[in-house]
Design an enzyme around this catalytic site. Structure first.
Site, PDB file in Angstrom:
ATOM      1  N   HIS A  10       0.451  -1.224  -0.177  1.00  0.00           N
ATOM      2  CA  HIS A  10      -0.008   0.014  -0.052  1.00  0.00           C
ATOM      3  C   HIS A  10       1.120   1.774   0.005  1.00  0.00           C
ATOM      4  O   HIS A  10       2.044   1.445   0.859  1.00  0.00           O
ATOM      5  CB  HIS A  10      -0.623   0.233   0.939  1.00  0.00           C
ATOM      6  CG  HIS A  10      -2.098  -1.260   1.577  1.00  0.00           C
ATOM      7  ND1 HIS A  10      -2.616  -1.794   2.445  1.00  0.00           N
ATOM      8  CD2 HIS A  10      -2.434  -1.682   0.591  1.00  0.00           C
ATOM      9  CE1 HIS A  10      -3.147  -2.814   1.873  1.00  0.00           C
ATOM     10  NE2 HIS A  10      -3.101  -2.399   0.926  1.00  0.00           N
ATOM     11  N   GLU A  44       2.064   3.677   3.262  1.00  0.00           N
ATOM     12  CA  GLU A  44       2.698   2.941   4.588  1.00  0.00           C
ATOM     13  C   GLU A  44       4.223   3.379   4.558  1.00  0.00           C
ATOM     14  O   GLU A  44       4.467   1.874   4.117  1.00  0.00           O
ATOM     15  CB  GLU A  44       1.379   1.489   4.081  1.00  0.00           C
ATOM     16  CG  GLU A  44       0.646   1.594   4.755  1.00  0.00           C
ATOM     17  CD  GLU A  44       0.096   0.068   4.964  1.00  0.00           C
ATOM     18  OE1 GLU A  44       0.679  -0.496   4.819  1.00  0.00           O
ATOM     19  OE2 GLU A  44      -1.191  -0.207   4.533  1.00  0.00           O
ATOM     20  N   HIS A  62       4.241  -3.554   6.736  1.00  0.00           N
ATOM     21  CA  HIS A  62       2.326  -2.498   6.706  1.00  0.00           C
ATOM     22  C   HIS A  62       2.203  -1.538   7.731  1.00  0.00           C
ATOM     23  O   HIS A  62       3.308  -1.382   9.023  1.00  0.00           O
ATOM     24  CB  HIS A  62       1.093  -3.121   6.616  1.00  0.00           C
ATOM     25  CG  HIS A  62       1.151  -3.780   5.123  1.00  0.00           C
ATOM     26  ND1 HIS A  62       0.416  -3.751   3.975  1.00  0.00           N
ATOM     27  CD2 HIS A  62       1.700  -5.444   5.046  1.00  0.00           C
ATOM     28  CE1 HIS A  62       0.605  -4.556   3.499  1.00  0.00           C
ATOM     29  NE2 HIS A  62       0.937  -5.679   4.082  1.00  0.00           N
ATOM     30  N   GLU A  81       2.042  -5.658  10.581  1.00  0.00           N
ATOM     31  CA  GLU A  81       1.628  -3.726  11.397  1.00  0.00           C
ATOM     32  C   GLU A  81       2.602  -3.032  12.081  1.00  0.00           C
ATOM     33  O   GLU A  81       2.464  -3.774  13.352  1.00  0.00           O
ATOM     34  CB  GLU A  81       0.341  -4.067  11.221  1.00  0.00           C
ATOM     35  CG  GLU A  81      -0.951  -4.414  10.651  1.00  0.00           C
ATOM     36  CD  GLU A  81      -1.713  -3.770   9.768  1.00  0.00           C
ATOM     37  OE1 GLU A  81      -0.661  -2.815   9.346  1.00  0.00           O
ATOM     38  OE2 GLU A  81      -1.570  -4.625   7.885  1.00  0.00           O
TER      39      GLU A  81
END
Length: 350
Positions: free
Chosen positions: A71, A74, A169, A233
């Site tokens: 993405h 990010e 991410h 994450e």
């Protein structure tokens, strides 16, 4: 045979290390494969813009994929991996294992958006060929290119290598548990406690066990190549240059030690050190009027009493099925048919 321009490019990379900048600003220069030897000990292979591998001439027992920017907005993982590549190319880090760096969505980075046309992290395991997506989009072509690069990378090793993939991410919203990892569905295989300990050393103490196959990048590597793979994450989305990099010291240092073959000194697995969740509900969006019944800035892993209304749309209401059921990745703005909320409940590892 390398041209004069190729020699200049290689010299520039060894002096400056700016592979990602080159990929984003002058991608045509690295559009075709380029290989060269770095300081007589490491083979460098540029596969395409944003995709580069390093292989030590001494045989190793690990093949590692580090991906970021799947993405485009990010940014913290992109900045971390960009610095690794710069440091490897300029001789500040010497890799001990084969490693493939993937910077995923280059145009989305330039636009500071998650994606251009399609969510790249929903296009793996050949989902890019599905009739439900725009196969002419950049993301579909990129997913295919990334799959081929990973297949070639893992396939070019020897049979004794262990395979790893950490897809890095940051999340749209804050989280009660700032750093967490999604463990892809393993089809009955055991979860690896040493990997949990490794990620704990990276500062990640919360793990979400996926309960079904998905079309994410980490699931692709896990399922197709038997890699120890995770979607990791690392915090909340920030603009380039706006990340407080001190918040990533543990993951940065641990990954650097891992790729350079330094001792990790991992703590033995203890279930008291970690929070483990399993997926309970996968709530997909079926209508344009899909709406969350909680605040847009509610942190990931916020939990609810049984029966609480979580979301609604024409013909459907979605409620918590257990006391303490928590929401992760809620996003009402996804395309119809895509996941809008995951709900999770506490569990333990076998």
């Amino acid at each position: 045979m390398q041209t004069v321009n190729t020699h200049k490019l290689i010299s520039h990379l060894q002096q400056q290390g700016q592979f990602l900048t080159l990929s984003r600003c002058s991608g045509e220069l690295v559009q075709n494969p380029i290989s060269f030897t770095l300081y007589e000990h490491t083979q460098v292979s540029i596969i395409s813009p944003g995709i580069i591998s390093f292989s030590p001439k001494i045989k190793s027992d690990k093949a590692i994929v580090l991906s970021s920017g799947i993405h485009g907005n990010e940014t913290a993982p992109i900045e971390i991996c960009d610095q690794y590549v710069i440091d490897i190319l300029t001789g500040k880090i010497r890799v001990a294992h084969r490693i493939l760096f993937i910077f995923g969505n280059l145009p989305a980075m330039d636009r500071a958006t998650r994606f251009v046309d399609e969510n790249l992290n929903r296009l793996f395991s050949h989902a890019h060929a599905s009739e439900s997506v725009d196969q002419n989009s950049y993301e579909c072509a990129r997913a295919k290119e990334i799959e081929e690069a990973v297949a070639e990378f893992y396939g070019s090793g020897h049979g004794e290598e262990s395979r790893y993939h950490y897809d890095l991410h940051t999340a749209i919203r804050p989280s009660k548990n700032e750093k967490f990892a999604v463990y892809p569905f393993l089809h009955g295989e055991k979860h690896d406690k040493e990997q949990i300990s490794f990620l704990l050393a990276c500062g990640i103490d919360t793990f979400l066990l996926s309960g079904s196959p998905t079309t994410t990048f980490s699931y692709y590597s896990s399922r197709q190549f038997g890699a120890h793979a995770f979607t990791v994450e690392l915090g909340k989305v920030q603009a380039f240059g706006q990340n407080d990099m001190s918040r990533f010291t543990q993951v940065n240092d641990t990954l650097k030690r891992f790729i350079s073959g330094q001792p990790l000194n991992l703590k033995s697995f203890n279930d008291q050190d970690v929070l483990i969740y399993q997926v309970n509900q996968v709530i997909n969006k079926h209508a344009e009027d899909f709406e969350l019944d909680f605040s847009d800035d509610l942190p990931n892993f916020s939990d609810f009493p049984k029966g609480t209304l979580l979301a609604h749309e024409t013909g459907n209401e979605y409620r918590a099925e257990f006391d303490g059921e928590a929401v992760v990745f809620p996003n009402a703005n996804v395309a119809i048919g895509q996941r809008a909320i995951l709900t999770v409940i506490p569990t333990t590892l076998d």
